[in-house]
Design a protein around this motif. Structure first.
Motif, PDB file in Angstrom:
ATOM      1  N   GLY A 155       1.192  29.270  22.262  1.00  0.00           N
ATOM      2  CA  GLY A 155       1.796  30.266  23.130  1.00  0.00           C
ATOM      3  C   GLY A 155       2.060  31.611  22.492  1.00  0.00           C
ATOM      4  O   GLY A 155       2.407  32.562  23.185  1.00  0.00           O
ATOM      5  N   VAL A 156       1.918  31.724  21.170  1.00  0.00           N
ATOM      6  CA  VAL A 156       2.188  32.994  20.489  1.00  0.00           C
ATOM      7  C   VAL A 156       0.964  33.887  20.601  1.00  0.00           C
ATOM      8  O   VAL A 156      -0.138  33.515  20.216  1.00  0.00           O
ATOM      9  CB  VAL A 156       2.546  32.769  19.008  1.00  0.00           C
ATOM     10  CG1 VAL A 156       2.815  34.105  18.315  1.00  0.00           C
ATOM     11  CG2 VAL A 156       3.762  31.864  18.886  1.00  0.00           C
ATOM     12  N   ARG A 157       1.177  35.065  21.142  1.00  0.00           N
ATOM     13  CA  ARG A 157       0.080  36.011  21.338  1.00  0.00           C
ATOM     14  C   ARG A 157      -0.001  37.049  20.223  1.00  0.00           C
ATOM     15  O   ARG A 157      -1.075  37.454  19.808  1.00  0.00           O
ATOM     16  CB  ARG A 157       0.240  36.727  22.685  1.00  0.00           C
ATOM     17  CG  ARG A 157       0.118  35.794  23.874  1.00  0.00           C
ATOM     18  CD  ARG A 157       0.546  36.465  25.167  1.00  0.00           C
ATOM     19  NE  ARG A 157      -0.212  37.674  25.424  1.00  0.00           N
ATOM     20  CZ  ARG A 157       0.043  38.521  26.426  1.00  0.00           C
ATOM     21  NH1 ARG A 157       1.049  38.257  27.249  1.00  0.00           N
ATOM     22  NH2 ARG A 157      -0.687  39.578  26.620  1.00  0.00           N
ATOM     23  N   GLN A 158       1.158  37.498  19.729  1.00  0.00           N
ATOM     24  CA  GLN A 158       1.158  38.533  18.691  1.00  0.00           C
ATOM     25  C   GLN A 158       2.493  38.514  17.959  1.00  0.00           C
ATOM     26  O   GLN A 158       3.549  38.345  18.575  1.00  0.00           O
ATOM     27  CB  GLN A 158       0.930  39.913  19.315  1.00  0.00           C
ATOM     28  CG  GLN A 158       0.820  41.045  18.307  1.00  0.00           C
ATOM     29  CD  GLN A 158       0.527  42.385  18.986  1.00  0.00           C
ATOM     30  OE1 GLN A 158       0.385  42.455  20.195  1.00  0.00           O
ATOM     31  NE2 GLN A 158       0.430  43.437  18.201  1.00  0.00           N
ATOM     32  N   VAL A 159       2.440  38.695  16.633  1.00  0.00           N
ATOM     33  CA  VAL A 159       3.642  38.860  15.814  1.00  0.00           C
ATOM     34  C   VAL A 159       3.431  40.095  14.953  1.00  0.00           C
ATOM     35  O   VAL A 159       2.450  40.186  14.215  1.00  0.00           O
ATOM     36  CB  VAL A 159       3.925  37.637  14.925  1.00  0.00           C
ATOM     37  CG1 VAL A 159       5.211  37.860  14.118  1.00  0.00           C
ATOM     38  CG2 VAL A 159       4.040  36.368  15.766  1.00  0.00           C
ATOM     39  N   THR A 160       4.358  41.052  15.063  1.00  0.00           N
ATOM     40  CA  THR A 160       4.226  42.323  14.358  1.00  0.00           C
ATOM     41  C   THR A 160       5.445  42.572  13.480  1.00  0.00           C
ATOM     42  O   THR A 160       6.575  42.533  13.975  1.00  0.00           O
ATOM     43  CB  THR A 160       4.091  43.487  15.358  1.00  0.00           C
ATOM     44  OG1 THR A 160       3.014  43.217  16.266  1.00  0.00           O
ATOM     45  CG2 THR A 160       3.841  44.803  14.635  1.00  0.00           C
TER      46      THR A 160
ATOM     47  N   GLU B  64       1.846  37.449  10.836  1.00  0.00           N
ATOM     48  CA  GLU B  64       0.738  37.854  11.696  1.00  0.00           C
ATOM     49  C   GLU B  64      -0.236  36.696  11.945  1.00  0.00           C
ATOM     50  O   GLU B  64      -1.022  36.731  12.887  1.00  0.00           O
ATOM     51  CB  GLU B  64      -0.032  39.029  11.068  1.00  0.00           C
ATOM     52  CG  GLU B  64       0.811  40.260  10.812  1.00  0.00           C
ATOM     53  CD  GLU B  64       1.337  40.319   9.392  1.00  0.00           C
ATOM     54  OE1 GLU B  64       1.323  41.408   8.803  1.00  0.00           O
ATOM     55  OE2 GLU B  64       1.761  39.259   8.866  1.00  0.00           O
ATOM     56  N   ASN B  65      -0.193  35.667  11.083  1.00  0.00           N
ATOM     57  CA  ASN B  65      -1.082  34.515  11.240  1.00  0.00           C
ATOM     58  C   ASN B  65      -0.639  33.558  12.339  1.00  0.00           C
ATOM     59  O   ASN B  65      -1.432  32.745  12.812  1.00  0.00           O
ATOM     60  CB  ASN B  65      -1.153  33.728   9.925  1.00  0.00           C
ATOM     61  CG  ASN B  65      -1.985  34.430   8.866  1.00  0.00           C
ATOM     62  OD1 ASN B  65      -2.872  35.214   9.168  1.00  0.00           O
ATOM     63  ND2 ASN B  65      -1.685  34.150   7.604  1.00  0.00           N
TER      64      ASN B  65
END
Length: 224
Positions: free
Chosen positions: A33-38, A25-26
């Motif tokens: 370019g990374v907006r969200q990691v779930t 999530e960090n």
């Protein structure tokens, strides 16, 4: 296909550094370019990225989270993006971070004529941002999701990371090959590269209109 490698020294204990890299999530805080990691399971994550103002989504497999040693992951399908991050304690308060990133630059940076060079600069910038966040305390003290998976290890091969540093670690290409050759459950609906339309704003707050997402990955944004 291009592979790049960068190393940086972070003024923090190895366990502190590992905790932040093992918590995916960090990644939007320091990876371009990374907006969200779930998290979507014990060893899978769902990524949303901004590519030239266009939204891209994919699922990634976590290959390894070895406590205070290594984190490896790779896309499960679509254009290749794989990374292996190896940690080396340099004392009680310093840690060397060695990152290997492999990507299909034709998708990652379709308009860049110097993909390998740009990918190398991007990885260096991402590590520099990560270092600043950890040393300033912006990242730190957060629990690791699915901590039980931290002991997961794969049988690695000897791979030279830097001159004078040799550790048993799979390269991003090896990581990706394991993912793509593995048989398992069919990815959940919506997994893989999203070719639909969306109107959400990418990183940096710029709004984009609805359109069809082209092939690609991380947004080529300058850090400043």
């Amino acid at each position: 296909m291009s592979m790049v490698q960068q190393a940086i020294e972070v003024s923090a204990p190895v366990h502190t550094v590992y905790e932040q890299l093992a918590a995916f999530e960090n990644y939007p805080r320091f990876m371009t370019g990374v907006r969200q990691v779930t998290p979507i399971g014990a060893d899978q994550t769902h990524w949303i990225m901004d590519v030239d103002g266009k939204r891209r989504e994919f699922d990634a497999q976590i290959i390894e989270r070895s406590m205070d040693e290594r984190v490896s992951w790779s896309t499960m399908e679509g254009p290749l993006l794989a990374e292996t991050i190896t940690l080396r304690s340099m004392g009680e308060t310093k840690t060397q971070v060695v990152a290997q990133l492999e990507a299909d630059v034709a998708f990652l940076m379709p308009s860049d004529r110097h993909g390998q060079e740009s990918l190398n600069r991007r990885l260096k910038a991402d590590l520099t941002t990560f270092k600043g966040l950890v040393e300033s305390g912006v990242l730190g003290g957060r629990p690791i999701p699915n901590a039980a998976a931290s002991s997961k290890q794969m049988a690695g091969r000897s791979h030279s990371l830097l001159p004078g540093l040799s550790m048993e670690t799979p390269s991003p290409a090896t990581v990706a090959a394991r993912i793509r050759n593995r048989t398992g459950p069919t990815p959940r609906p919506g997994a893989g590269w999203d070719n639909g339309a969306a109107g959400t704003a990418p990183m940096g707050g710029r709004s984009t209109g609805s359109d069809d997402w082209g092939n690609g990955m991380i947004n080529e944004e300058e850090r400043g």
